[in-house]
Design a protein around this motif. Sequence first.
Motif, PDB file in Angstrom:
ATOM      1  N   LEU A 178       1.153  -1.062  -0.239  1.00 40.35           N
ATOM      2  CA  LEU A 178       0.174  -0.236  -0.013  1.00 40.35           C
ATOM      3  C   LEU A 178       0.440   1.165   0.189  1.00 40.35           C
ATOM      4  N   ALA A 179       1.955   1.305   0.674  1.00 39.69           N
ATOM      5  CA  ALA A 179       2.249   2.258   0.981  1.00 39.69           C
ATOM      6  C   ALA A 179       3.604   3.248  -0.640  1.00 39.69           C
ATOM      7  N   SER A 180       4.300   1.688  -0.978  1.00 38.77           N
ATOM      8  CA  SER A 180       4.619   1.725  -2.483  1.00 38.77           C
ATOM      9  C   SER A 180       3.693   2.433  -3.491  1.00 38.77           C
ATOM     10  N   ASP A 181       2.393   1.684  -3.888  1.00 43.33           N
ATOM     11  CA  ASP A 181       1.065   2.357  -4.281  1.00 43.33           C
ATOM     12  C   ASP A 181       0.898   3.535  -4.614  1.00 43.33           C
ATOM     13  N   ILE A 182       0.379   3.991  -2.950  1.00 47.25           N
ATOM     14  CA  ILE A 182       0.087   5.074  -3.058  1.00 47.25           C
ATOM     15  C   ILE A 182       1.337   5.957  -3.246  1.00 47.25           C
ATOM     16  N   LEU A 183       2.373   5.764  -2.927  1.00 47.46           N
ATOM     17  CA  LEU A 183       3.716   6.900  -2.790  1.00 47.46           C
ATOM     18  C   LEU A 183       4.368   6.886  -5.288  1.00 47.46           C
ATOM     19  N   ILE A 184       4.469   6.162  -5.303  1.00 48.93           N
ATOM     20  CA  ILE A 184       4.192   5.779  -6.700  1.00 48.93           C
ATOM     21  C   ILE A 184       2.996   6.600  -7.531  1.00 48.93           C
ATOM     22  N   PHE A 185       2.004   6.229  -7.563  1.00 53.17           N
ATOM     23  CA  PHE A 185       1.168   7.083  -7.646  1.00 53.17           C
ATOM     24  C   PHE A 185       0.813   9.001  -8.061  1.00 53.17           C
ATOM     25  N   GLN A 186       0.947   8.875  -6.899  1.00 49.25           N
ATOM     26  CA  GLN A 186       0.801  10.771  -5.803  1.00 49.25           C
ATOM     27  C   GLN A 186       2.427  10.778  -7.250  1.00 49.25           C
ATOM     28  N   VAL A 187       3.300  10.201  -7.195  1.00 54.34           N
ATOM     29  CA  VAL A 187       4.213  11.443  -7.545  1.00 54.34           C
ATOM     30  C   VAL A 187       3.661  10.787  -9.255  1.00 54.34           C
ATOM     31  N   LEU A 188       3.326   9.761 -10.087  1.00 50.03           N
ATOM     32  CA  LEU A 188       3.196   9.876 -10.695  1.00 50.03           C
ATOM     33  C   LEU A 188       1.704  11.019 -11.749  1.00 50.03           C
ATOM     34  N   PHE A 189       0.960  10.801 -10.731  1.00 53.59           N
ATOM     35  CA  PHE A 189      -0.289  11.720 -10.934  1.00 53.59           C
ATOM     36  C   PHE A 189       0.131  12.913 -10.819  1.00 53.59           C
TER      37      PHE A 189
ATOM     38  N   GLY B 147      -1.575  11.066 -15.487  1.00 57.26           N
ATOM     39  CA  GLY B 147      -3.028  10.487 -16.079  1.00 57.26           C
ATOM     40  C   GLY B 147      -2.968   9.152 -14.997  1.00 57.26           C
ATOM     41  N   LEU B 148      -4.630   9.523 -14.618  1.00 59.24           N
ATOM     42  CA  LEU B 148      -5.043   8.404 -13.733  1.00 59.24           C
ATOM     43  C   LEU B 148      -4.601   7.008 -13.881  1.00 59.24           C
ATOM     44  N   GLY B 149      -5.013   7.080 -15.091  1.00 64.11           N
ATOM     45  CA  GLY B 149      -5.100   5.891 -15.429  1.00 64.11           C
ATOM     46  C   GLY B 149      -3.771   5.005 -15.257  1.00 64.11           C
ATOM     47  N   VAL B 150      -2.767   5.697 -16.574  1.00 58.92           N
ATOM     48  CA  VAL B 150      -1.030   5.472 -15.627  1.00 58.92           C
ATOM     49  C   VAL B 150      -0.536   5.612 -13.868  1.00 58.92           C
ATOM     50  N   SER B 151      -1.026   6.037 -13.742  1.00 59.24           N
ATOM     51  CA  SER B 151      -0.677   6.285 -12.816  1.00 59.24           C
ATOM     52  C   SER B 151      -1.272   4.750 -11.632  1.00 59.24           C
ATOM     53  N   HIS B 152      -2.406   4.997 -11.384  1.00 62.89           N
ATOM     54  CA  HIS B 152      -3.374   3.741 -11.240  1.00 62.89           C
ATOM     55  C   HIS B 152      -2.315   2.408 -11.711  1.00 62.89           C
ATOM     56  N   ALA B 153      -2.012   2.162 -12.820  1.00 66.35           N
ATOM     57  CA  ALA B 153      -1.542   1.548 -13.785  1.00 66.35           C
ATOM     58  C   ALA B 153      -0.492   0.518 -12.449  1.00 66.35           C
ATOM     59  N   VAL B 154       0.507   1.882 -12.912  1.00 61.16           N
ATOM     60  CA  VAL B 154       1.745   1.511 -12.312  1.00 61.16           C
ATOM     61  C   VAL B 154       2.186   1.516 -11.263  1.00 61.16           C
ATOM     62  N   GLY B 155       1.788   1.931 -10.295  1.00 61.25           N
ATOM     63  CA  GLY B 155       1.833   2.178  -8.906  1.00 61.25           C
ATOM     64  C   GLY B 155       1.192   0.032  -8.094  1.00 61.25           C
TER      65      GLY B 155
ATOM     66  N   PRO C 133      -8.822  11.848  -6.666  1.00 57.30           N
ATOM     67  CA  PRO C 133      -8.189  10.624  -6.645  1.00 57.30           C
ATOM     68  C   PRO C 133      -7.593   9.895  -6.242  1.00 57.30           C
ATOM     69  N   GLN C 134      -7.276  11.197  -4.698  1.00 57.37           N
ATOM     70  CA  GLN C 134      -6.307  10.371  -3.732  1.00 57.37           C
ATOM     71  C   GLN C 134      -7.095   9.393  -2.794  1.00 57.37           C
ATOM     72  N   VAL C 135      -8.419   9.788  -3.133  1.00 60.97           N
ATOM     73  CA  VAL C 135      -9.528   9.892  -2.341  1.00 60.97           C
ATOM     74  C   VAL C 135      -9.927   7.900  -2.647  1.00 60.97           C
ATOM     75  N   SER C 136     -10.119   7.605  -3.869  1.00 63.57           N
ATOM     76  CA  SER C 136     -10.424   6.795  -4.872  1.00 63.57           C
ATOM     77  C   SER C 136      -9.590   5.841  -5.204  1.00 63.57           C
ATOM     78  N   LEU C 137      -7.889   6.007  -4.983  1.00 62.27           N
ATOM     79  CA  LEU C 137      -7.100   4.950  -4.714  1.00 62.27           C
ATOM     80  C   LEU C 137      -7.628   4.486  -3.946  1.00 62.27           C
ATOM     81  N   ILE C 138      -7.475   5.499  -2.994  1.00 61.48           N
ATOM     82  CA  ILE C 138      -8.157   4.507  -0.861  1.00 61.48           C
ATOM     83  C   ILE C 138      -8.989   3.516  -1.216  1.00 61.48           C
ATOM     84  N   LEU C 139     -10.220   3.574  -1.725  1.00 58.51           N
ATOM     85  CA  LEU C 139     -10.992   2.758  -1.610  1.00 58.51           C
ATOM     86  C   LEU C 139     -11.083   1.798  -2.855  1.00 58.51           C
TER      87      LEU C 139
END
Length: 871
Positions: free
Chosen positions: A248-259, A264-272, A333-339
């Motif tokens: 979770l920590a790595s996922d959120i970190l990568i998403f936040q950096v890329l976003f 974009g939402l799709g790329v950040s979510h997929a890479v994380g 997007p950050q809140v949606s990612l947690i869900l």
Amino acid sequence: MKHIHSVSIVVPTLNEVDNIDLLLSSILSQPAPNIMLEILVADGGSTDGTRERVQAWEAKSPVRLIRGDGTHGLAGDVLTATRCANGGIVVVMDADLSHPPDRIPDLIKPIMDGSFDMMVGSRYVPGGATPDWPKSRRLLSRLGGALAWPITELRDPMSGFFAVRKEHLLAVDSDASGFKIGLEVIATGGEHFRVSEIPIIFRDRVLGQSKIGLGQMISYIHRLLALGGGVVSFGTAGRFAGVGLIGLASDILIFQVLFAAGFGLGVSHAVGFAFAAILNYILNSRWAFAPKIAHNQRRDWTRFARFLTVCLLAFSLRGGIIACAVQLFGWPPQVSLILGIGAAAAVNYFGNAFFVFPSPKERASFVIPWRVAAIGVLGYVLLLRLAFLGVVDLIPEEAYYWNYAQHLDIGYLDHPPMVAWLIWLGTSLFGNTEFGVRIGAYVAWIATAIFVFQFSRNLFGKSAALVSVLLVATLPFFFSTGIMMMPDAPLTAAWAGTLYFLERALLGDKRWAWLGAGAWVGFGMLSKYTIVLLGPATLIFLLIDARSRRWLLRPEPYIAFAIAVALFSPVIIWNAMNEWVSFAFQSTRRLDSSTNFSLPALAGSIAVLLTPFGSIAALLAFRRLNFKDKAAENFRRSTFVGVYTIVPLSVFVMFSLFHSVKLNWTGPIWLALIPAIAASIVAATGKASKFDNMVRQLWVPTMASTLVIYGLGLHYLVLGLPMTGYVGTIRTLPVAWQEFGHTVGLVQNEIERATEKPVLLIGMDRYFLASQTAFYNRLDENAVKSSVGSGVVGKNSLMYNYWFEPENLMGSNAILFSLKRHELEQESLTKYFQSLTQVHQREVVKQGVPVGRFYYRIGYQLRNCAVPECR
């Protein structure tokens, strides 16, 4: 001489000094003719004098104290005592006087005469009761029983009062623990284990203290999951949670950096997700689930394939939830990612526990994992559809039927009105949104699944019923009917309902069922005329089956027919008012079409609807049906399945010899065969050939791959490919109709400002463009009235020809638009307008990337030349 039966009564105890004397005397006072009785008190470590009281009984009666340490709870103590038992039949009962000893003879009698393998004293069958319980305890007991539903159909699976043959009790897993040993016996017994219930009055204890608490309930749930084949425990859950937090920590970190970097939402979510998934697999396989994995299984490469499958399923659901939260609810997007991460974590955990790292021990029963899989897949499919229901653009057919609902009527040219009525209801509740349009299909699929379950259970039992629902959840045709609002959605629900009631009427001899059959045929006729094929199938079955012929002389079938006609009467009235055009459209017009041999296309469509492997398995399941031995128990049900499959299918086969067929036509037909396919999957492995077992095993990758395809396909339609976006154009994918409608609306606004007059929108294809523009042109409040279809310029645009008569639109300016340039360059268009501009084009852009273009030209002063006299 009468046979003497040896019976051992096992009484688990823990600090029951106040009750044990009265219980033992009550048991021994019961009349027991032809029974050699012994009582084994399985003590789990009492310290209150219970053991000493039992030892006092040993010298004067057939009572023995079996000392245990309580390590595995009540179940362990019972198994320890059973190993010491002399009786061939074992009765297990509590020591708190809640179980009535006078019911012991009724428990053991059916086992002694060979009727059943196990008898259970039930609080919840007619005659049973719990008079001393508060509502909260009844609710808790019912909840516990509901959790055991995948394992058994008993009404009281949590009962601790039962009789069973000793060998069945000793077959229970030696690791069994907790306080519900009876459930362990049932799960171990398998599909053909004969178990029944008798009613008991369960009196709550008066003396002593109850041992039931939170720990016992947790242990019970753990054992349920273990019986289903899952590696689920506090240890694995804790280690999995630890791994999950790292991911979770790595996922959120990568998403936040890329976003934040603008990816974009799709790329950040997929890479994380990809990075976290790889990390999770390494840690789960080497730590979280490692203690539960047999050493020789740790290098099994199929495990990685299973892990990848679970990851892709979790990824797809996560993407849908994120898109839904962002697009529909406007969450950051950050809140949606947690869900999304929370939902994906649940899929990952249970997927890993039951599918990727299952217990290396032999499961209690072959069919239970199939039951558990059915429930898990059903839950996943319902969530997946719900997540994407409102964020995937409508396909043109759905938009067309939405236009039906905007012109609400009792009939239409090309389809009956049920699809329009459902869309009207959905959009009345949820607005003119994709969710509002599709929620009717979602509910119709749930109705289909319920009827399929009931129908299949009546034919082949509960295991086949659950697997039938699994098939309906995964096979392509049935998956699509639950997410696309097409006439096939209510038709399939009506077809399933009709089959259920017909089975109850014809095989179950239920008179009332004819009323249900008539009602659902009527609903089906309001959905699509295809369901009329069940009529000749019913007549043929009545003529074939000797026991059913009596219905020909009974009023119920004719009342059912009258009900169906009454429900269908709105369509009859509409057709009578419109020169019978709908009936002609669906019958004589199709028969008058040019000759075209399309039998191979029909076979190909079946392979698409059921998957290639599914179509082969359907053929094999059909061949296994018993049509020869009329004395056999399953002859009538085989005949039922065969008739209701062959008769409708033969109509389409005959039609395909001379005419073209459509992909979806045979879809509902397979509902009749689904129970037989499911029954072949859960058939006893010991009686099946190697080929049959191989076919059964191939269902697992087939179902898994279809789920992955559905999930990734929906994910792609909403979020595209990382770094790539969309491959293809708006002509081939339903990915940018919102943007298309907005762009058309911009052109419309430009022309209206320039001419200071309202402008009509004429889509130059049959109905796709006009329908999508009416739904997605949010810049025009009257888009439904301004999107008039190509009928005004002399083309066939189906219902648009009825909704918009050219003489009412004379003098209007119009934008003619198409995805194909040549449709706008036809010379015949000039006579419909005073003047026409040259062809222009506009690009459609989604998320900053061009996804197609459309062409348009402006027509001024529409003329009344859409009638034959002006051509």
